[in-house]
Structures are given as structure tokens and as C-alpha cells.
Enzyme design. Structure first.
Site, PDB file in Angstrom:
ATOM      1  N   PRO A  83      48.332  45.450  68.293  1.00 56.92           N
ATOM      2  CG  PRO A  83      48.067  47.584  67.413  1.00 56.92           C
ATOM      3  CD  PRO A  83      47.844  46.785  68.660  1.00 56.92           C
ATOM      4  CB  SER A 132      57.239  52.366  70.814  1.00 57.22           C
ATOM      5  OG  SER A 132      56.339  53.354  71.287  1.00 57.22           O
ATOM      6  CE  LYS A 133      52.824  46.100  69.519  1.00 58.21           C
ATOM      7  NZ  LYS A 133      52.263  44.983  70.260  1.00 58.21           N
ATOM      8  NE  ARG A 134      54.739  52.322  74.964  1.00 60.50           N
ATOM      9  CZ  ARG A 134      55.110  51.068  74.716  1.00 60.50           C
ATOM     10  NH1 ARG A 134      54.218  50.114  74.678  1.00 60.50           N
ATOM     11  NH2 ARG A 134      56.369  50.760  74.471  1.00 60.50           N
TER      12      ARG A 134
END
Length: 512
Positions: free
Chosen positions: A16, A264-266
Site C-alpha cells: 500500500p 515507513s510502511k513497516r
RNA sequence: GGCCCGUUCGUCUAGGGGUUAGGACAUCUCCCUUUCACGGAGGAAACACGAGUUCGAUUCUCGUACGGGCUACCA
């Protein structure tokens, strides 16, 4: 002649899109729209190992939710198709070969394992391995090998990558739209891979070929690309496209609110807030990450907040709709330093946007929530547009999100079944029973019913009982709503209706 | 480690050689409200440090510190 302004957002469908990516897209879009130009969406799916199904559609949906319109791109087509790099594979090869032929790129036959060895060796000597002018002649490539050796390797179809040959002892300088003049020593730039051994281009080659072919005038991207910019400048030069090179603008990064590093995405929901515009369910793990949309944010608020994180209008205005953002946007008001995300301010933006929503519109949206929460039937007056709109007017200043309204104002839809005991134990006196009974009777006799009338009746009844209204007001609220705090009391009394108020009062009196 | 970028209240930021360094979020106080909010008024709160240039630096230059990014056949 001035070229038509064209910008692009070129994400990689590896999952995403997170809010930092949305912001990059937003700035590129605002810049294009401000300059009456085009905004393109290109999908950079050159890394087949990192492809995530559904990610591309997610990106399109997220941009759409934010109101970022796409003039050309993967979802809408256009005159520069295809917009998915995996479908443009053959185009890149010819550019790579052109660079090989002009002597600015070369075949590299080193295997992943060999390169890993090099890195390991360097590390043991506390050095960093870099594939560049200092090391390339000792490695397995067409510069170090003889012509015959290279020919043989190629004829045997040995896998190779094509690398850019970075010149020695040169200072590479360019002007960034946000940072001004930036320069690099070419000896410190490595020989970037242009074409991978699977035949796919890397970002470095692909974005340049595409930006050129798609006639991009301004390449707006995150600051993480700044270190590879000199290689990009060189590629344009060696391709003879310096005149067509877009202006580069490297945006500051979005930082984590807690401390260190870029968002970040994480980060997922680890920090207690969504990092994604829309909810995302990981197709392989099934793990769900929350989204701003599902958390109850308006896209206008989300976009407004993102726009102000790293950019400012130069005025005191804080609330902007899209058209106002377009009108006010300018790259030279983009801040240079990274911006730390602030959840509190994000909520504030949402509240500001909620306050600007028409009550009727909110009423329509909360209707289904109220219905499920209370179980009242669809034809009940309490689910009518008029009733709900009046509830919204009362509840609005007390919530940050419209979705809080059904719960926060539950007593507007359902008689209370419990009463705030703190208030009762603190304020209740047995002699008040006669007051409340009289109040109920007085209400009963009223021909009209209004906030003012109810309040007047309340006061006169209190006086008749030699009670100060303040002594019983809070109790009255609790008897009617069950809660110690809530919307303006007498307007609520009016809204609930005479019969309902009397009924609630009588029920409550049985409990005390 | 190396290279690059950056550094104004806790946070987002305005400003830019001479300002009481401005605004917003958050925080505190008061007012409004016989509730809780909203709203209003006010308070506390910042130019990382050191040199240099200058009559004068927060602003310009250099250095240091600190922060961030990059350092993949990922983007």
C-alpha cells in the site's frame, strides 16, 4: 517555447502507498495543476520479486480518495502508453545498448555471489565495496575482459547486467528546485546497474527513459533519491538528452513522530495511528493495517494536513480545500528539513473539516450507524433526517469525528438504562422527589413544547419548591440522559419531546 | 565509516543583517456555560554551538555538534 508542465507520480507496487508517498503525489499534482499542466501515474514494477498483488489498485484508489486526479496513466490511459514499466521492458534495452555503444556503459558478468564476496572482503578490511572507477578493472566486466572473452561470454548467453560507467575526477553539479545547487564528486558515485540480468531495467534507467518519453518537465520525488541524482544527470548527458532533462525537486521526508527516522510502511499501526490512506489487508499474511479513511478522517482533512507538512502558503491560512491548495501552491515554499508527523494536529484538521460539513450531510452518513447501534426501526422519527440533523447540530461541537456521534449522543436515541451514580450520590436529596414529580406534572400540562418553555417551567417549579435550579439541574440531566455531561440540556429536552422526557423522568425516579 | 541534505518554541512553521522573533497544534490560566465541549482572552515556550564578515548577526561564510537520507542486479 515553454513546454507544457507535466509531472508524474511513479510508485512501485510493493504494497500500500503510505502517507509519505501520498504527499509526494500531492505535491507533484498540485504543482502540475497550479501550472495548468498534466499529472501522470506510472507504475514502476521493474522488481518482479517485490510485486504485491492489489498494490496497484490500492494506489489508484488512494489517490482517488484524496481527490488527486490522474490525467494520464495506468488507470486512465493516454498518449504515452503503456504506463506500467514491466510492459515497456523492450524500450529500455535499446537505451541501455545505446549507452554501451557510446562507451558510457558496459556489460558486467559478476554474479550475485561474487559481488557478495567482494563486499565481505571489503568489510573485513573495514572498507566499503563500491563498484566504480576504483574497482571496475579488477572485476568481471567488458571493460576488464578482452574483446574476445566478452564475445564468448555473450555468445554463451552468460547472464550479464549493464552498468553505467561513471567518469573519474569530475564534479557533477545540478540545481535542485528546493535545495539549490548540489554537487557530488564522481569518484564517490558507483557504477549503477542500468539493466538487470533478468532483462528488466533498474529505477535509474527506467525513470529517465520514461520521463523523457512521457515529456515530464518536473521530476518531484523524495529526498532519498538525492544521492543517486548525479548518476541520473550523467545518464541524461550520455543519452544526449540534457536539454530535455526535467527539473528535479527533492522533497523533505516525513519523519516518525516518536524519534528517529523516516516514516515507513513497516511502521504500520505500531505508533498508534494509520500510516496508510486506506485500510490494507496484506494478501499473504492477512494482516490488516488501518487507514485514515476507515478511521473516520475526511479526505479533505487528510490532504490538508499532508499539504501543510513541509509546505506553507506564506500566509496564516491553515484550512485549505483542494482548489485553494492549487492556487496557493509553490515549490519555493517547500521546507528543506524533514517534517515530523503530528497526530494531534491531524485530528485538529479533521475537526475543522467536520465543523464545515453541512449537518444534513453528516446526518445522512451517521444514520446507518445509529440504526445498528440502537436497533431502532427505519421508520422511527429518531432516524428521520430532521431529527438526526438536529442531533448533529447539538453533537457537533463535542466530537472530533462524526462517527463518534452515535455513541456520544446515544441518549438522544435511547432512554438511559443506567444513571451516573457519581452525580446522584453527590447531589441527590430525598426531598427532591417532590420537585421532580411536580416538574413532571407541570410538563404534562404544557400545551407547547420548546427549549425556552421547558427551561422556564424548570425554574419556576424549582422556586415553588424552594430549590435553587442549580441544585437539581445536573440531576435532571442524569435522569433524562443517564450521563453527567452532554449536549445543551434544554435544547436536548426540546428535541426528545415532551412525552419522552416525562417517561424518562418517571423511569428514573423509580431508581433513586 | 564515506558521501549528500538539513537544524527557529514539545510539534508544524513564518521571518531574514537592526523585529517586543509572528502564527497554528499541544499545554497552562481566566471568561462564556449551573455539565462536557465549542468559542473568546491571556500565559509559558525557540533562532544547536563556536569562530569569522559587519557598526550590528537568528539571518551571510566556515567549522563543530546533532538529526536525517543514501551507501543492492529495491524502488
Amino acid at each position: 517555447m515553454q513546454r507544457r508542465i507535466r509531472t508524474r507520480f511513479a510508485p512501485s507496487p510493493t504494497g500500500p502507498l503510505h502517507m509519505g508517498g501520498v504527499r509526494t503525489a500531492l505535491y507533484a499534482w498540485l504543482f502540475a495543476k497550479k501550472n495548468a499542466g498534466d499529472f501522470l501515474l506510472r507504475i514502476e514494477d521493474t522488481d518482479q520479486n517485490r510485486f504485491v498483488p492489489g498494490a496497484e489498485q490500492y494506489i489508484i484508489d488512494a489517490l482517488h480518495w484524496c481527490g488527486i486526479t490522474i490525467d494520464e496513466g495506468v488507470s486512465v490511459g493516454g498518449t504515452h502508453t503503456p504506463y506500467r514499466q514491466s510492459e515497456r521492458k523492450e524500450i529500455y534495452r535499446s537505451y541501455a545498448m545505446q549507452l554501451v555503444e557510446s562507451g558510457n556503459a558496459y556489460y558486467a558478468f559478476d554474479t550475485a555471489h561474487q559481488l557478495e564476496q567482494q563486499r565481505k572482503n571489503a568489510e573485513e578490511k573495514k572498507e566499503t565495496f563500491s563498484y566504480g572507477s576504483a574497482t571496475r578493472m579488477k572485476l568481471n566486466n567488458s571493460l576488464a575482459l578482452s574483446v574476445d572473452e566478452v564475445k564468448e561470454l555473450l555468445s554463451k548467453n552468460v547472464a550479464y547486467a549493464i552498468r553505467l560507467k561513471i567518469p573519474e575526477n569530475e564534479t557533477i553539479t545540478f540545481t535542485d528546485l528546493i535545495r539549490g545547487v548540489v554537487s557530488f564528486d564522481s569518484n564517490l558515485v558507483d557504477d549503477k546497474v542500468l539493466l538487470k540480468s533478468d532483462g528488466m531495467p533498474t529505477y535509474h534507467l527506467a525513470h529517465i527513459v520514461d520521463d523523457y518519453l512521457m515529456e515530464i518537465t518536473h521530476a518531484i520525488r523524495g529526498e532519498e533519491w538525492l544521492p543517486s541524482a548525479p548518476a541520473h544527470i550523467l545518464i541524461y548527458r550520455y543519452l544526449g538528452l540534457t536539454a530535455q532533462m526535467p527539473h528535479y525537486a527533492h522533497l523533505p521526508l516525513l519523519l516518525k513522530p516518536d524519534g528517529k527516522g523516516k516514516l515507513s510502511k513497516r511502521d504500520g499501526d505500531r505508533l498508534g495511528f494509520p500510516v496508510f490512506p486506506l485500510e490494507w489487508k496484506d494478501p499473504s499474511t492477512g494482516e490488516v493495517s488501518s487507514g485514515y479513511r476507515e478511521s473516520g478522517y475526511y479526505p479533505e482533512a487528510f490532504v490538508n494536513m499532508l499539504a501543510m507538512l513541509g509546505w506553507n502558503p506564506g500566509t496564516a491560512q491553515e484550512i485549505f480545500n483542494m482548489n485553494e491548495l492549487i492556487a496557493a501552491f509553490s515549490l519555493d515554499h517547500v521546507h528543506k528539513a524533514g517534517a515530523r508527523f503530528d497526530l494531534e494536529k491531524t485530528k485538529w484538521y479533521n475537526t475543522q473539516w467536520m465543523l464545515r460539513q453541512p449537518n444534513e450531510a453528516i446526518a445522512k452518513r451517521i444514520k446507518p450507524m445509529v440504526a445498528t447501534r440502537t436497533g431502532i426501526s427505519a421508520d422511527d422519527v429518531r432516524l428521520s433526517d430532521n431529527y438526526l440533523t438536529a442531533c448533529v447540530a447539538l453533537l457537533k461541537p463535542r466530537v472530533q469525528f462524526e462517527k463518534e456521534m452515535p455513541e456520544k449522543g446515544i441518549y438522544l436515541f435511547k432512554a438511559p438504562s443506567e444513571f451516573d451514580q457519581t452525580v446522584i450520590s453527590k447531589k441527590w436529596k430525598t426531598e427532591f422527589i417532590s420537585f421532580f414529580k411536580m416538574l413532571s406534572d407541570e410538563f404534562m400540562t404544557l400545551q407547547d413544547w420548546s427549549s425556552q418553555l421547558a427551561e422556564q417551567t424548570f425554574k419556576t417549579t424549582a422556586e415553588k419548591n424552594n430549590i435553587k435550579p442549580g441544585e437539581v439541574l445536573q440531576l435532571f440531566r442524569v435522569f433524562v440522559s443517564g450521563q453527567a455531561q452532554g449536549v445543551d440540556l434544554f435544547p436536548m429536552i426540546q428535541l426528545l419531546g415532551k412525552d419522552e422526557v416525562i417517561k424518562r423522568l418517571e423511569t428514573a425516579l423509580k431508581f433513586v
